[in-house]
Motif scaffolding. Structure first.
Motif, mmCIF file in Angstrom:
data_model
loop_
_atom_site.group_PDB
_atom_site.id
_atom_site.type_symbol
_atom_site.label_atom_id
_atom_site.label_comp_id
_atom_site.label_asym_id
_atom_site.label_seq_id
_atom_site.Cartn_x
_atom_site.Cartn_y
_atom_site.Cartn_z
ATOM 1 N N GLN A 172 4.116 100.597 98.468
ATOM 2 C CA GLN A 172 5.227 99.657 98.527
ATOM 3 C C GLN A 172 5.110 98.841 99.810
ATOM 4 O O GLN A 172 4.689 99.351 100.850
ATOM 5 C CB GLN A 172 6.558 100.406 98.519
ATOM 6 C CG GLN A 172 7.760 99.503 98.554
ATOM 7 C CD GLN A 172 8.646 99.640 97.340
ATOM 8 O OE1 GLN A 172 8.402 100.502 96.497
ATOM 9 N NE2 GLN A 172 9.658 98.815 97.238
ATOM 10 N N TYR A 213 -3.431 92.776 99.498
ATOM 11 C CA TYR A 213 -2.475 91.940 98.796
ATOM 12 C C TYR A 213 -2.862 90.463 98.800
ATOM 13 O O TYR A 213 -3.204 89.905 99.835
ATOM 14 C CB TYR A 213 -1.092 92.053 99.440
ATOM 15 C CG TYR A 213 -0.467 93.416 99.321
ATOM 16 C CD1 TYR A 213 -0.619 94.369 100.321
ATOM 17 C CD2 TYR A 213 0.264 93.757 98.197
ATOM 18 C CE1 TYR A 213 -0.050 95.624 100.199
ATOM 19 C CE2 TYR A 213 0.844 95.007 98.069
ATOM 20 C CZ TYR A 213 0.677 95.929 99.078
ATOM 21 O OH TYR A 213 1.245 97.164 98.947
ATOM 22 N N ALA A 237 5.748 86.393 98.701
ATOM 23 C CA ALA A 237 5.532 87.392 97.674
ATOM 24 C C ALA A 237 4.155 88.009 97.846
ATOM 25 O O ALA A 237 3.247 87.385 98.405
ATOM 26 C CB ALA A 237 5.652 86.755 96.286
ATOM 27 N N LYS A 262 1.067 90.654 95.950
ATOM 28 C CA LYS A 262 0.551 91.329 94.761
ATOM 29 C C LYS A 262 -0.712 92.077 95.125
ATOM 30 O O LYS A 262 -1.624 91.512 95.744
ATOM 31 C CB LYS A 262 0.235 90.334 93.647
ATOM 32 C CG LYS A 262 -0.426 91.012 92.448
ATOM 33 C CD LYS A 262 -0.674 90.078 91.318
ATOM 34 C CE LYS A 262 -1.434 90.782 90.205
ATOM 35 N NZ LYS A 262 -0.693 91.951 89.688
ATOM 36 N N VAL A 263 -0.767 93.329 94.724
ATOM 37 C CA VAL A 263 -1.967 94.132 94.932
ATOM 38 C C VAL A 263 -3.058 93.641 93.996
ATOM 39 O O VAL A 263 -2.813 93.403 92.803
ATOM 40 C CB VAL A 263 -1.693 95.621 94.657
ATOM 41 C CG1 VAL A 263 -2.974 96.421 94.792
ATOM 42 C CG2 VAL A 263 -0.626 96.141 95.603
ATOM 43 N N THR A 264 -4.263 93.503 94.529
ATOM 44 C CA THR A 264 -5.391 93.130 93.685
ATOM 45 C C THR A 264 -6.670 93.697 94.269
ATOM 46 O O THR A 264 -6.784 93.897 95.475
ATOM 47 C CB THR A 264 -5.498 91.602 93.567
ATOM 48 O OG1 THR A 264 -6.651 91.280 92.773
ATOM 49 C CG2 THR A 264 -5.672 90.970 94.942
ATOM 50 N N SER A 277 5.544 85.549 87.983
ATOM 51 C CA SER A 277 5.540 86.806 87.236
ATOM 52 C C SER A 277 4.378 87.707 87.621
ATOM 53 O O SER A 277 4.370 88.894 87.288
ATOM 54 C CB SER A 277 5.519 86.540 85.731
ATOM 55 O OG SER A 277 4.328 85.867 85.376
ATOM 56 N N ASP A 278 3.398 87.174 88.323
ATOM 57 C CA ASP A 278 2.245 87.969 88.745
ATOM 58 C C ASP A 278 2.553 88.838 89.948
ATOM 59 O O ASP A 278 1.858 89.817 90.193
ATOM 60 C CB ASP A 278 1.073 87.059 89.106
ATOM 61 C CG ASP A 278 0.450 86.404 87.892
ATOM 62 O OD1 ASP A 278 0.022 85.237 88.007
ATOM 63 O OD2 ASP A 278 0.393 87.045 86.824
ATOM 64 N N TYR A 279 3.577 88.493 90.704
ATOM 65 C CA TYR A 279 3.810 89.140 91.986
ATOM 66 C C TYR A 279 4.694 90.374 91.868
ATOM 67 O O TYR A 279 5.635 90.413 91.068
ATOM 68 C CB TYR A 279 4.402 88.136 92.975
ATOM 69 C CG TYR A 279 3.361 87.162 93.452
ATOM 70 C CD1 TYR A 279 3.027 86.035 92.701
ATOM 71 C CD2 TYR A 279 2.664 87.391 94.636
ATOM 72 C CE1 TYR A 279 2.032 85.158 93.124
ATOM 73 C CE2 TYR A 279 1.685 86.518 95.068
ATOM 74 C CZ TYR A 279 1.369 85.408 94.310
ATOM 75 O OH TYR A 279 0.382 84.557 94.723
ATOM 76 N N ASP A 280 4.380 91.359 92.703
ATOM 77 C CA ASP A 280 5.049 92.641 92.647
ATOM 78 C C ASP A 280 6.193 92.764 93.643
ATOM 79 O O ASP A 280 7.162 93.484 93.397
ATOM 80 C CB ASP A 280 4.042 93.758 92.942
ATOM 81 C CG ASP A 280 2.859 93.731 91.995
ATOM 82 O OD1 ASP A 280 1.713 93.775 92.480
ATOM 83 O OD2 ASP A 280 3.083 93.646 90.775
ATOM 84 N N TYR A 281 6.048 92.129 94.793
ATOM 85 C CA TYR A 281 7.020 92.305 95.871
ATOM 86 C C TYR A 281 7.469 90.942 96.389
ATOM 87 O O TYR A 281 6.676 89.997 96.469
ATOM 88 C CB TYR A 281 6.396 93.113 97.017
ATOM 89 C CG TYR A 281 5.861 94.444 96.587
ATOM 90 C CD1 TYR A 281 4.492 94.639 96.422
ATOM 91 C CD2 TYR A 281 6.717 95.504 96.328
ATOM 92 C CE1 TYR A 281 3.993 95.856 96.012
ATOM 93 C CE2 TYR A 281 6.223 96.731 95.914
ATOM 94 C CZ TYR A 281 4.867 96.903 95.757
ATOM 95 O OH TYR A 281 4.383 98.108 95.342
ATOM 96 N N TRP A 282 8.753 90.904 96.780
ATOM 97 C CA TRP A 282 9.360 89.663 97.238
ATOM 98 C C TRP A 282 10.178 89.881 98.496
ATOM 99 O O TRP A 282 10.791 90.949 98.672
ATOM 100 C CB TRP A 282 10.290 89.094 96.153
ATOM 101 C CG TRP A 282 9.556 88.646 94.949
ATOM 102 C CD1 TRP A 282 9.168 89.418 93.882
ATOM 103 C CD2 TRP A 282 9.093 87.322 94.671
ATOM 104 N NE1 TRP A 282 8.496 88.642 92.971
ATOM 105 C CE2 TRP A 282 8.446 87.356 93.414
ATOM 106 C CE3 TRP A 282 9.173 86.105 95.347
ATOM 107 C CZ2 TRP A 282 7.861 86.227 92.835
ATOM 108 C CZ3 TRP A 282 8.604 84.986 94.773
ATOM 109 C CH2 TRP A 282 7.965 85.052 93.542
#
Length: 127
Positions: A1, A32, A97, A99-101, A112-117
């Motif tokens: 997280q 991220y 934002a 996103k794990v990648t 919609s691709d992003y996990d955290y804001w």
């Protein structure tokens, strides 16, 4: 997280500049993809800029190309958005934002691709 905290917003006259910062928690910031989005009054949240994990690839919304620059400092676990030649239409709440990648050179432009804001920071450009 990961937790994201934006700063640097404020009131600026048209033609002015601001630099937004987004500080992230956690030791895996380098995993991220980071993005900036904004939501103007009465509008949907829209993509502004994104940067890959390595910082070598980035993309921008057409409306900000040539005026905004996204960058990141993985050592400081911070992503920046340098905004220049600001216009009243840039007035919005700006969100970062994450996103794990697994890809070091890819980025994402859809919210919609992003996990955290983050919670957002207000930018107001006066005419």
């Amino acid at each position: 997280q990961v937790q994201l905290v934006e700063s640097g917003g404020g009131l600026v006259p048209a033609g002015g500049s601001l630099r937004l910062s987004c500080a992230a928690s956690g030791r895996t910031f380098g995993s991220y993809v980071m993005g900036w989005f904004r939501r103007a009054p009465g509008k949907e949240r829209e993509f502004v800029a994104a940067i890959s994990r390595s910082g070598t690839a980035a993309d921008y919304a057409d409306s900000v190309k040539g005026r905004f620059t996204i960058s990141r400092d993985n050592a400081k676990i911070t992503v920046y958005l340098q905004m220049s030649s600001l216009k009243p239409d840039d007035t919005a709440v700006y969100y970062c934002a994450a996103k794990v990648t697994d890809s070091s050179s890819y980025y994402f432009t859809s919210r919609s691709d992003y996990d955290y804001w983050g919670q957002g920071t207000q930018v107001t450009v006066s005419s």
